[in-house]
Design a protein around this motif. Structure first.
Motif, PDB file in Angstrom:
ATOM      1  N   ASP A   1      -3.985  -0.026 -11.927  1.00 33.33           N
ATOM      2  CA  ASP A   1      -3.900   1.423 -11.651  1.00 33.33           C
ATOM      3  C   ASP A   1      -4.855   2.131 -12.603  1.00 33.33           C
ATOM      4  OD1 ASP A   1      -2.319   2.954 -10.138  1.00 33.33           O
ATOM      5  OD2 ASP A   1      -0.363   2.465 -11.261  1.00 33.33           O
TER       6      ASP A   1
ATOM      7  N   ASN B   1       4.690   6.779  -1.309  1.00 33.51           N
ATOM      8  CA  ASN B   1       5.358   7.454  -0.139  1.00 33.51           C
ATOM      9  C   ASN B   1       5.908   6.447   0.763  1.00 33.51           C
ATOM     10  OD1 ASN B   1       5.617   9.238   2.107  1.00 33.51           O
ATOM     11  ND2 ASN B   1       3.714  10.215   1.930  1.00 33.51           N
TER      12      ASN B   1
ATOM     13  N   LEU C   1      -5.232  -3.876  -5.465  1.00 36.20           N
ATOM     14  CA  LEU C   1      -4.141  -3.129  -5.291  1.00 36.20           C
ATOM     15  C   LEU C   1      -3.287  -2.903  -6.305  1.00 36.20           C
ATOM     16  CD1 LEU C   1      -3.036  -1.265  -2.959  1.00 36.20           C
ATOM     17  CD2 LEU C   1      -1.462  -3.205  -2.645  1.00 36.20           C
TER      18      LEU C   1
ATOM     19  N   ARG D   1       2.510   1.783  -3.374  1.00 34.18           N
ATOM     20  CA  ARG D   1       1.334   2.336  -4.453  1.00 34.18           C
ATOM     21  C   ARG D   1       1.061   3.653  -3.993  1.00 34.18           C
ATOM     22  NH1 ARG D   1       0.885   1.131  -8.667  1.00 34.18           N
ATOM     23  NH2 ARG D   1       0.546  -1.340  -9.420  1.00 34.18           N
ATOM     24  N   ALA D   2       1.110   4.126  -2.821  1.00 33.15           N
ATOM     25  CA  ALA D   2       0.776   5.433  -2.291  1.00 33.15           C
ATOM     26  C   ALA D   2       1.931   6.575  -2.925  1.00 33.15           C
ATOM     27  CB  ALA D   2       0.379   5.750  -0.891  1.00 33.15           C
TER      28      ALA D   2
ATOM     29  N   ILE E   1       0.789  -1.303  -0.016  1.00 35.71           N
ATOM     30  CA  ILE E   1       0.017  -0.041   0.069  1.00 35.71           C
ATOM     31  C   ILE E   1       0.862   1.364   0.042  1.00 35.71           C
ATOM     32  CG2 ILE E   1      -1.666   1.365   1.362  1.00 35.71           C
ATOM     33  CD1 ILE E   1      -2.959  -1.234   2.446  1.00 35.71           C
TER      34      ILE E   1
ATOM     35  N   ILE F   1      -8.656  -0.718   0.645  1.00 33.26           N
ATOM     36  CA  ILE F   1      -7.936  -1.835   1.202  1.00 33.26           C
ATOM     37  C   ILE F   1      -7.422  -1.785   2.475  1.00 33.26           C
ATOM     38  CG2 ILE F   1      -5.810  -3.038   0.668  1.00 33.26           C
ATOM     39  CD1 ILE F   1      -6.308  -2.300  -2.489  1.00 33.26           C
TER      40      ILE F   1
ATOM     41  N   ARG G   1      -9.236   3.593  -3.798  1.00 30.65           N
ATOM     42  CA  ARG G   1      -8.957   1.896  -3.707  1.00 30.65           C
ATOM     43  C   ARG G   1      -7.891   1.780  -2.488  1.00 30.65           C
ATOM     44  NH1 ARG G   1      -7.694   1.694  -8.769  1.00 30.65           N
ATOM     45  NH2 ARG G   1      -5.375   1.341  -8.383  1.00 30.65           N
ATOM     46  N   LEU G   2      -6.912   2.414  -2.347  1.00 33.56           N
ATOM     47  CA  LEU G   2      -5.757   2.223  -1.508  1.00 33.56           C
ATOM     48  C   LEU G   2      -6.446   2.394  -0.033  1.00 33.56           C
ATOM     49  CD1 LEU G   2      -2.580   3.979  -2.513  1.00 33.56           C
ATOM     50  CD2 LEU G   2      -3.163   1.714  -2.540  1.00 33.56           C
TER      51      LEU G   2
ATOM     52  N   LEU H   1       5.092   6.659   5.563  1.00 31.25           N
ATOM     53  CA  LEU H   1       3.786   6.255   5.519  1.00 31.25           C
ATOM     54  C   LEU H   1       3.600   4.853   5.683  1.00 31.25           C
ATOM     55  CD1 LEU H   1       0.967   6.871   4.706  1.00 31.25           C
ATOM     56  CD2 LEU H   1       1.393   6.333   2.339  1.00 31.25           C
TER      57      LEU H   1
END
Lengths: 221, 341
Positions: A221, A157, A218, A154-155, A151, B261, B257-258, A161
């Motif tokens: 995109d 960061n 996840l 993906r963010a 996660i 989840i 979405r993030l 994070l």
């Protein structure tokens, strides 16, 4: 599915062999942390504090080690990977590989920790129980942090994070393993500790299952 | 009107429950005895302190209960409304470590001080000086249970617990919205999830404040290390982290979405944590670590209706808050769509 996971595990291992510095980095992190604690604490550690400090070091080592789990590949390679295999295989392979990594890393941490901060608390302990708690704890950290690392990656960061997202969800695991290892240090009988180990193993399985269920949402995109 | 009835109901329930919770008197109770240790086989003069009692001379009857056996007092001297002196002979052979004190009077009802006395010499049951049957009087009027350590703070049950119930309800709503986001990817569902999280955090804060005040009054500290309290802290941290995660992603679809989840993942782990772990560790908190929940204190069920009304009312207020924010989100999405066209 099983073969896919196995191949992906091999890929992870091959990648890690190629970047041996990463493993060296993880180990050095633990050794430095342990040595800092040695300098700060000297021999002033009783059983409970000894146990708590060990888990704190291992917790931070886990964050450090697993942060790169999903961050080391660029978008292109990720895309390539996901066209070849099912995303669930990817996350399962990652979780298993991370679990293996953390199991080894936590045992090595225990070794260094006992070396620098004294193994006196271990003398009265049920050693098998303690090692089991350490391994299960390491696997548990890996189970929780695999999805969190995905996660955070993906963010876009990095580790900051990951720490914010990871700490609250890893707390249950941390409290359970600290309790299990505390019982082991007191030399509690298996009848007392058994249920806790079972709960820990169940928590590991549930966490990996959740990651397996959620990961396909996840990667897109 | 057809659609708002539940909002009126919620406000009415919260008002009624809160006013009742604050204004209902506590049942009269015995709060202190001196001495607190019994020497079997000797005479005792026990000083008794009552709270909200009105001792009337010659009407007060007292017993000591030990392991189901009742030992009657010889004579009760009433000093004033709240002070009395019990003269009694304590027989040998009491079975249990702790004895309860029962004081009963017509009109006032029966007051029981649990574990009032420690009994250092144990036997296998007293054979004489015990009452075959106990006189029981029932209290008239509506009052809250008056229990040791809790005393007046028992009213907080009607404020503290509904906050957590409402928080859990809102978090479950947020979980459902998050699952919908994973299925549909709709922005409205994402906004619903975050609205529920915002509302749930408000109730969590109120739960923490009321709990902290209660902990200070009964346990002596604003915060203690306790499984239930850890669960509360973890819950708040998880949803704050959820908001930080949202704040650090700019792309809307990705953020939805993030966040969804993380919400599903964290909710399940949190649920396991607050359900399973408190049962494994020692705890001061009622309803965990082997402690019974509050129903044990509510012998005549006077707390129950007020508590249920408070829970339903606060849940209604929570749902109203969520409803407002959800509708606002829907309007904002519509407005944006119109601007794009």
């Amino acid at each position: 599915m099983g073969k896919e996971v196995l191949n992906l595990l091999k890929l992870e291992a091959a990648l890690d062999l190629r970047q041996r510095a990463a493993w060296g980095g993880m180990l050095l992190y633990v050794v430095s942390a342990v040595y800092v604690c040695h300098l700060a604490m000297k021999d002033a550690l009783a059983g409970t504090a000894w146990n708590a400090l060990f888990w704190i070091i291992l917790l931070f080592a886990a964050f450090n080690a697993l942060a790169r789990s999903f961050q080391r590949e660029d978008q292109g390679r990720q895309l390539y990977l996901y066209t070849m295999v099912h995303p669930r295989s990817v996350v399962l392979a990652r979780a298993l590989y991370n679990a293996l990594t953390m199991a080894v890393l936590s045992l090595l941490s225990l070794l260094f920790y006992a070396l620098f901060l004294g193994d006196e608390p271990l003398s009265r302990a049920d050693l098998l129980q303690f090692v089991l708690a350490v391994v299960l704890g390491g696997i548990g950290f890996a189970a929780v942090l695999t999805l969190i690392s995905a996660i955070a990656a993906r963010a876009g960061n990095g580790i900051g994070l990951m720490a914010i997202l990871g700490f609250p969800v890893i707390l249950p695991m941390l409290l359970a393993v600290m309790r299990a290892s505390q019982l082991a240090l007191q030399g509690a009988p298996w009848s007392d500790a058994g249920l806790l180990f079972l709960a820990l193993a169940a928590l590991d399985v549930v966490t990996i299952t959740l990651a397996w269920l959620l990961f396909p949402y996840l990667w897109r995109d | 009107m057809k659609h708002w009835w539940w909002k009126f109901l919620a406000v009415a329930l919260v008002l009624a429950a809160s006013i009742t919770a604050l204004r209902t008197p506590l049942a009269p109770a015995i709060v202190h005895v001196e001495p607190a240790t019994l020497q079997p086989g000797t005479r005792h003069a026990i000083e008794v302190l009552g709270y909200r009692t009105q001792f009337v001379p010659n009407e007060v009857i007292a017993y000591i209960e030990n392991g189901g056996q009742f030992v009657p007092a010889g004579r009760v001297d009433v000093i004033d409304d709240t002070h009395a002196r019990i003269h009694m002979y304590v027989p040998e052979g009491l079975r249990e470590d702790m004895s309860d004190l029962l004081v009963t009077a017509p009109g006032a009802g029966t007051m029981r001080l649990f574990d009032a006395f420690y009994n250092p010499v144990k036997g296998s049951g007293a054979t004489h000086d015990i009452a075959a049957e106990m006189t029981v009087h029932h209290r008239k009027g509506f009052a809250f249970p008056n229990r040791n350590l809790l005393y007046e703070t028992i009213r907080n049950l009607n404020f503290h617990v509904p906050m957590w119930f409402t928080m859990m309800m809102l978090q479950t709503v947020s979980l459902v919205f998050s699952i919908l986001v994973l299925r549909s990817g709709a922005e409205l569902h994402d906004r619903g999830a975050v609205a529920a999280v915002h509302a749930s955090l408000l109730f969590a804060m109120m739960g923490l404040v009321t709990g902290s005040i209660w902990a200070r009054a009964t346990w002596g500290g604003w915060w203690t290390t306790d499984a239930k309290l850890n669960g509360a802290a973890v819950t708040v941290l998880i949803y704050l982290a959820y908001l930080v995660l949202r704040g650090s992603v700019t792309d809307r679809a990705k953020r939805a979405r993030l966040a969804a989840i993380y919400n599903v993942f964290a909710y399940v782990l949190m649920l396991l944590f607050i359900m399973a772990l408190p049962r494994m560790t020692a705890s001061l908190h009622p309803g965990s670590g082997g402690n019974p929940a509050f129903s044990q204190y509510d012998l005549d069920s006077s707390l129950r209706p007020v508590f249920y009304a408070a829970v339903l009312g606060w849940m209604g207020i929570g749902a109203w808050l969520l409803n407002l924010r959800y509708r606002l989100a829907r309007l904002e999405i519509l407005q944006e769509d119109a601007r794009i066209r």
